[in-house]
Design a protein around this motif. Structure first.
Motif, PDB file in Angstrom:
ATOM      1  N   SER A  34       0.846  -1.191   0.000  1.00 53.21           N
ATOM      2  CA  SER A  34       0.000   0.000   0.000  1.00 53.21           C
ATOM      3  C   SER A  34       0.884   1.245   0.000  1.00 53.21           C
ATOM      4  O   SER A  34       2.100   1.158   0.237  1.00 53.21           O
ATOM      5  N   ARG A  35       0.280   2.372  -0.236  1.00 53.11           N
ATOM      6  CA  ARG A  35       1.046   3.620  -0.316  1.00 53.11           C
ATOM      7  C   ARG A  35       1.952   3.819   0.893  1.00 53.11           C
ATOM      8  O   ARG A  35       3.102   4.237   0.763  1.00 53.11           O
ATOM      9  N   TRP A  36       1.463   3.516   2.097  1.00 48.44           N
ATOM     10  CA  TRP A  36       2.231   3.766   3.307  1.00 48.44           C
ATOM     11  C   TRP A  36       2.843   2.509   3.905  1.00 48.44           C
ATOM     12  O   TRP A  36       3.805   2.589   4.667  1.00 48.44           O
TER      13      TRP A  36
END
Length: 123
Positions: A34-36
């Motif tokens: 995921s993005r983070w």
């Protein structure tokens, strides 16, 4: 779990079908990439960090997104969470053995990319 959907138990040594929408491994890959999620795993690769240290190390992440990302990674068994009973509570996060295993290739990928970009910048 959605009604009417059954998750099939995978036997030891059998591969998960990551292309199937109900695959548990697919869910975990989604969380890790995921993005983070990637940045949390890379940040914790070096050492354990308290919540605010982790937030400071990942520029651009909000407290809400960091908390959500950490919650999922803890549930997946990639990150551990330790709460010190102080006022206010001190919460420290670190990688489990599994988290280190998963995070290592991500750190190597990041290192390869930054080395390549550095080489291109000097050329």
């Amino acid at each position: 779990m959605a009604e009417g959907v059954q998750r099939r138990r995978v036997e030891t040594g059998e591969r998960y079908d990551v292309f199937h929408t109900d695959c548990l491994a697919r869910d975990m890959v989604d969380h890790v990439t995921s993005r983070w999620g990637v940045w949390v795993l890379i940040s914790l690769q070096r050492n354990d960090l308290r919540f605010y240290e982790l937030r400071e190390s990942i520029q651009g992440i909000s407290e809400k997104m960091l908390a959500q990302t950490l919650r999922v990674l803890v549930e997946d068994g990639l990150v551990w969470r330790k709460v010190e009973p102080t006022t206010p509570p001190q919460v420290t996060y670190g990688l489990t053995e599994f988290g280190r295993d998963v995070g290592e290739p991500l750190t190597e990928l990041f290192d390869r990319i930054t080395r390549r970009l550095s080489a291109l910048g000097t050329a």
